[in-house]
Motif scaffolding. Structure first.
Motif, PDB file in Angstrom:
ATOM      1  N   ALA A   6       4.028  -7.332   4.387  1.00 39.79           N
ATOM      2  CA  ALA A   6       5.018  -7.370   4.755  1.00 39.79           C
ATOM      3  C   ALA A   6       6.208  -6.282   3.951  1.00 39.79           C
ATOM      4  O   ALA A   6       5.388  -5.688   2.937  1.00 39.79           O
ATOM      5  CB  ALA A   6       5.783  -8.897   3.971  1.00 39.79           C
ATOM      6  N   GLU A   7       7.445  -6.090   4.052  1.00 38.37           N
ATOM      7  CA  GLU A   7       7.684  -4.256   3.288  1.00 38.37           C
ATOM      8  C   GLU A   7       6.806  -3.268   3.110  1.00 38.37           C
ATOM      9  O   GLU A   7       5.868  -2.828   2.206  1.00 38.37           O
ATOM     10  CB  GLU A   7       8.128  -4.863   1.762  1.00 38.37           C
ATOM     11  CG  GLU A   7       9.100  -6.201   2.269  1.00 38.37           C
ATOM     12  CD  GLU A   7      10.731  -5.920   3.618  1.00 38.37           C
ATOM     13  OE1 GLU A   7      10.809  -4.441   3.997  1.00 38.37           O
ATOM     14  OE2 GLU A   7      10.866  -6.773   3.707  1.00 38.37           O
ATOM     15  N   VAL A   8       5.832  -2.675   4.382  1.00 34.20           N
ATOM     16  CA  VAL A   8       5.030  -1.797   4.274  1.00 34.20           C
ATOM     17  C   VAL A   8       5.517  -0.760   3.508  1.00 34.20           C
ATOM     18  O   VAL A   8       4.418   0.345   3.215  1.00 34.20           O
ATOM     19  CB  VAL A   8       3.991  -1.693   5.650  1.00 34.20           C
ATOM     20  CG1 VAL A   8       4.962  -1.186   6.354  1.00 34.20           C
ATOM     21  CG2 VAL A   8       2.693  -1.241   5.098  1.00 34.20           C
ATOM     22  N   ASP A   9       6.374  -0.152   3.880  1.00 31.95           N
ATOM     23  CA  ASP A   9       7.192   0.889   3.087  1.00 31.95           C
ATOM     24  C   ASP A   9       7.097   1.109   1.933  1.00 31.95           C
ATOM     25  O   ASP A   9       7.190   2.176   1.164  1.00 31.95           O
ATOM     26  CB  ASP A   9       8.431   0.868   3.914  1.00 31.95           C
ATOM     27  CG  ASP A   9       9.462  -0.604   3.346  1.00 31.95           C
ATOM     28  OD1 ASP A   9      10.548  -0.267   2.168  1.00 31.95           O
ATOM     29  OD2 ASP A   9       8.815  -1.221   4.128  1.00 31.95           O
ATOM     30  N   GLU A  10       6.454  -0.635   1.113  1.00 27.85           N
ATOM     31  CA  GLU A  10       6.585  -0.180  -0.370  1.00 27.85           C
ATOM     32  C   GLU A  10       5.432   0.008  -0.977  1.00 27.85           C
ATOM     33  O   GLU A  10       5.135  -0.441  -1.907  1.00 27.85           O
ATOM     34  CB  GLU A  10       7.152  -1.525  -0.475  1.00 27.85           C
ATOM     35  CG  GLU A  10       8.486  -2.128  -0.727  1.00 27.85           C
ATOM     36  CD  GLU A  10       9.387  -1.697  -1.493  1.00 27.85           C
ATOM     37  OE1 GLU A  10       9.016  -0.808  -2.992  1.00 27.85           O
ATOM     38  OE2 GLU A  10      10.599  -2.295  -1.838  1.00 27.85           O
ATOM     39  N   LEU A  11       4.125   0.748  -0.333  1.00 32.16           N
ATOM     40  CA  LEU A  11       2.793   0.609  -0.364  1.00 32.16           C
ATOM     41  C   LEU A  11       3.175   1.597  -1.937  1.00 32.16           C
ATOM     42  O   LEU A  11       3.325   2.659  -0.556  1.00 32.16           O
ATOM     43  CB  LEU A  11       2.194   0.467   1.270  1.00 32.16           C
ATOM     44  CG  LEU A  11       1.233  -0.629   1.537  1.00 32.16           C
ATOM     45  CD1 LEU A  11       0.636  -0.687   2.189  1.00 32.16           C
ATOM     46  CD2 LEU A  11       0.564  -1.245   0.876  1.00 32.16           C
ATOM     47  N   PRO A  12       2.536   1.736  -2.291  1.00 29.48           N
ATOM     48  CA  PRO A  12       2.156   3.491  -2.966  1.00 29.48           C
ATOM     49  C   PRO A  12       0.947   3.957  -2.255  1.00 29.48           C
ATOM     50  O   PRO A  12      -0.520   3.599  -1.251  1.00 29.48           O
ATOM     51  CB  PRO A  12       1.484   2.416  -4.565  1.00 29.48           C
ATOM     52  CG  PRO A  12       1.092   1.403  -4.588  1.00 29.48           C
ATOM     53  CD  PRO A  12       1.464   0.815  -3.211  1.00 29.48           C
ATOM     54  N   ALA A  13       1.371   5.570  -2.394  1.00 30.06           N
ATOM     55  CA  ALA A  13       0.806   6.688  -1.816  1.00 30.06           C
ATOM     56  C   ALA A  13      -0.527   6.141  -2.025  1.00 30.06           C
ATOM     57  O   ALA A  13      -2.127   6.459  -1.196  1.00 30.06           O
ATOM     58  CB  ALA A  13       0.353   8.177  -2.704  1.00 30.06           C
ATOM     59  N   ARG A  14      -1.473   5.689  -2.996  1.00 28.55           N
ATOM     60  CA  ARG A  14      -3.167   5.278  -3.546  1.00 28.55           C
ATOM     61  C   ARG A  14      -3.581   4.045  -2.476  1.00 28.55           C
ATOM     62  O   ARG A  14      -4.112   4.494  -1.747  1.00 28.55           O
ATOM     63  CB  ARG A  14      -3.516   5.202  -4.415  1.00 28.55           C
ATOM     64  CG  ARG A  14      -4.794   4.641  -4.766  1.00 28.55           C
ATOM     65  CD  ARG A  14      -5.157   4.882  -6.475  1.00 28.55           C
ATOM     66  NE  ARG A  14      -6.518   4.118  -6.339  1.00 28.55           N
ATOM     67  CZ  ARG A  14      -7.278   4.090  -7.018  1.00 28.55           C
ATOM     68  NH1 ARG A  14      -6.613   5.129  -8.217  1.00 28.55           N
ATOM     69  NH2 ARG A  14      -8.401   3.689  -8.108  1.00 28.55           N
ATOM     70  N   LEU A  15      -2.360   3.648  -2.138  1.00 25.31           N
ATOM     71  CA  LEU A  15      -2.623   2.255  -1.044  1.00 25.31           C
ATOM     72  C   LEU A  15      -2.472   2.586   0.329  1.00 25.31           C
ATOM     73  O   LEU A  15      -3.108   2.167   0.871  1.00 25.31           O
ATOM     74  CB  LEU A  15      -2.418   0.624  -1.129  1.00 25.31           C
ATOM     75  CG  LEU A  15      -2.675  -0.438  -2.158  1.00 25.31           C
ATOM     76  CD1 LEU A  15      -3.559  -0.746  -1.865  1.00 25.31           C
ATOM     77  CD2 LEU A  15      -3.618   1.031  -3.677  1.00 25.31           C
ATOM     78  N   GLN A  16      -1.612   3.404   0.636  1.00 24.99           N
ATOM     79  CA  GLN A  16      -1.611   3.534   1.857  1.00 24.99           C
ATOM     80  C   GLN A  16      -3.115   5.140   2.472  1.00 24.99           C
ATOM     81  O   GLN A  16      -3.613   4.486   3.509  1.00 24.99           O
ATOM     82  CB  GLN A  16      -0.525   4.255   2.328  1.00 24.99           C
ATOM     83  CG  GLN A  16       0.814   4.581   1.954  1.00 24.99           C
ATOM     84  CD  GLN A  16       2.219   5.212   1.831  1.00 24.99           C
ATOM     85  OE1 GLN A  16       2.206   6.185   2.674  1.00 24.99           O
ATOM     86  NE2 GLN A  16       3.331   4.875   0.998  1.00 24.99           N
ATOM     87  N   GLU A  17      -3.793   5.313   1.835  1.00 23.57           N
ATOM     88  CA  GLU A  17      -4.327   6.133   1.881  1.00 23.57           C
ATOM     89  C   GLU A  17      -5.521   5.373   2.293  1.00 23.57           C
ATOM     90  O   GLU A  17      -6.336   5.238   2.672  1.00 23.57           O
ATOM     91  CB  GLU A  17      -5.320   6.999   0.546  1.00 23.57           C
ATOM     92  CG  GLU A  17      -6.391   8.085   1.215  1.00 23.57           C
ATOM     93  CD  GLU A  17      -6.909   9.352   0.052  1.00 23.57           C
ATOM     94  OE1 GLU A  17      -7.929   9.574  -0.041  1.00 23.57           O
ATOM     95  OE2 GLU A  17      -6.352   8.575  -1.098  1.00 23.57           O
ATOM     96  N   ALA A  18      -5.444   4.092   1.191  1.00 22.85           N
ATOM     97  CA  ALA A  18      -6.807   2.949   1.630  1.00 22.85           C
ATOM     98  C   ALA A  18      -6.850   2.666   3.026  1.00 22.85           C
ATOM     99  O   ALA A  18      -8.212   1.445   3.520  1.00 22.85           O
ATOM    100  CB  ALA A  18      -6.994   2.112   0.153  1.00 22.85           C
ATOM    101  N   MET A  19      -5.376   2.037   3.110  1.00 22.33           N
ATOM    102  CA  MET A  19      -4.927   0.889   4.851  1.00 22.33           C
ATOM    103  C   MET A  19      -5.622   2.168   5.495  1.00 22.33           C
ATOM    104  O   MET A  19      -6.299   1.488   6.829  1.00 22.33           O
ATOM    105  CB  MET A  19      -4.205   1.401   4.477  1.00 22.33           C
ATOM    106  CG  MET A  19      -3.600  -0.105   4.153  1.00 22.33           C
ATOM    107  SD  MET A  19      -3.657  -1.848   4.335  1.00 22.33           S
ATOM    108  CE  MET A  19      -3.724  -2.106   6.217  1.00 22.33           C
ATOM    109  N   VAL A  20      -5.471   3.925   5.459  1.00 19.35           N
ATOM    110  CA  VAL A  20      -6.026   4.213   6.555  1.00 19.35           C
ATOM    111  C   VAL A  20      -7.364   4.040   6.681  1.00 19.35           C
ATOM    112  O   VAL A  20      -8.403   3.852   7.734  1.00 19.35           O
ATOM    113  CB  VAL A  20      -5.742   6.295   6.437  1.00 19.35           C
ATOM    114  CG1 VAL A  20      -6.678   6.999   7.490  1.00 19.35           C
ATOM    115  CG2 VAL A  20      -4.368   6.149   6.513  1.00 19.35           C
TER     116      VAL A  20
END
Length: 319
Positions: free
Chosen positions: A117-131
């Motif tokens: 939920a509210e995925v726009d709040e993910l910090p940059a490092r976690l965005q990379e991990a999610m990719v």
């Protein structure tokens, strides 16, 4: 974070048809049932778009319950509820310590579904991990280089324009492309005025000994209100009015003053304007106390602090 297992394997066979019938006849999700059923048969990530309170989690739960993953956990995490280090540990888990490791939500979900939920709040490092997770279906716990399988399906939700955040360098385009393999937009309640009476009656039917309908004047007031918090606010207003009502129908006098008094005039406000006004009103009611305001808003204090910084709001603390 919430970990919910709704159906066991034996139950799944018995209630599959019941679930489909219930969802298709639900006043909130019924119109979306064809899309929900199609999404339930897919394994691709889903991006749910809609304002807070518009039913995004309700839709995500329906997709999970209608899918072949229903016997496995449905885990929800609000990405705005944690500081950057904490959300990394919650999502990925930690190696070392006592016990030997802490499982993140993807390990907890197993072959179920994770709602970000509210995925726009993910910090940059976690965005990379999610990719990495979406590409390889694996993750690495903090303090570890050993891959761990990540079998859960990913559903993400947001109330902001992710393309605008991509342009501003705040959200990864490759993550957006993977999350939006399937999308579903949930309209705000103010654009569904014709459905408000059905929604209100649906909420009333769930309460014992409550009125079962609205007077025409109460319905007109509900239709005229702008509903900044969408279905969540409508449910709260209807339940509060039901406690006040003395007859078989809810009258306009039973509604909160803010709903009775609002008249639509001029253009509809943007989501940003609505959220700023609502946060300011709640902070005023809470006399500037952010802990109390966050409880009223139904979000964490950390999430409220981020919104205050985002909108440049300075709460005035009253003595």
């Amino acid at each position: 974070m919430r970990n919910e297992t709704y159906l066991q394997n034996s139950e799944r066979r018995d209630v599959g048809t019941w679930l489909e019938n219930t969802t298709s006849q639900d006043p909130i999700l019924g119109r979306l049932f064809p899309q929900l059923r199609r999404l339930a048969t897919s394994e691709a990530p889903v991006l749910l778009l809609g304002e807070p309170g518009s039913g995004r989690e309700f839709a995500a739960r329906a997709v999970h319950n209608l899918s072949g993953r229903a016997a496995h956990p449905f885990v929800v995490i609000d990405c705005g509820d944690f500081s950057d280090p904490l959300i990394e540990a919650e999502l990925l888990g930690i190696d070392g310590g006592t016990p030997p490791h802490k499982m993140g939500i993807f390990e907890q979900a197993g072959a179920g579904t994770v709602l970000l939920a509210e995925v726009d709040e993910l910090p940059a490092r976690l965005q990379e991990a999610m990719v990495h997770l979406l590409e390889r279906h694996e993750l690495k716990r903090l303090n570890s280089t050993t891959p761990v399988p990540a079998r859960a399906r990913v559903i993400a939700s947001t109330g902001v324009d992710l393309r605008a955040r991509i342009s501003a360098g705040l959200f990864r385009e490759d993550l957006y492309q993977r999350l939006s393999a399937e999308t579903l937009e949930l309209p705000p309640l103010r654009e569904r005025a014709d459905d408000i009476r059905a929604f209100a009656r649906h909420f009333l039917e769930r309460r014992p000994r409550a009125p079962r309908d609205l007077t025409p004047e109460a319905e007109a007031a509900l239709r005229a209100y702008s509903w900044p918090e969408n279905l969540r606010e409508l449910r709260e207003v209807v339940e509060e009015a039901a406690l006040r009502a003395r007859g078989e129908r809810i009258g306009v006098e039973d509604l909160p003053e803010r709903v009775r008094g609002e008249q639509r005039s001029g253009p509809l406000p943007s989501l940003r304007e609505v959220e700023i006004r609502h946060i300011e009103r709640v902070l005023q009611e809470a006399r500037g106390n952010q802990r109390r305001a966050s409880r009223i808003l139904g979000i964490s204090r950390w999430s409220l602090s981020r919104r205050l910084r985002k909108y440049g709001l300075q709460p005035r603390i009253e003595q």
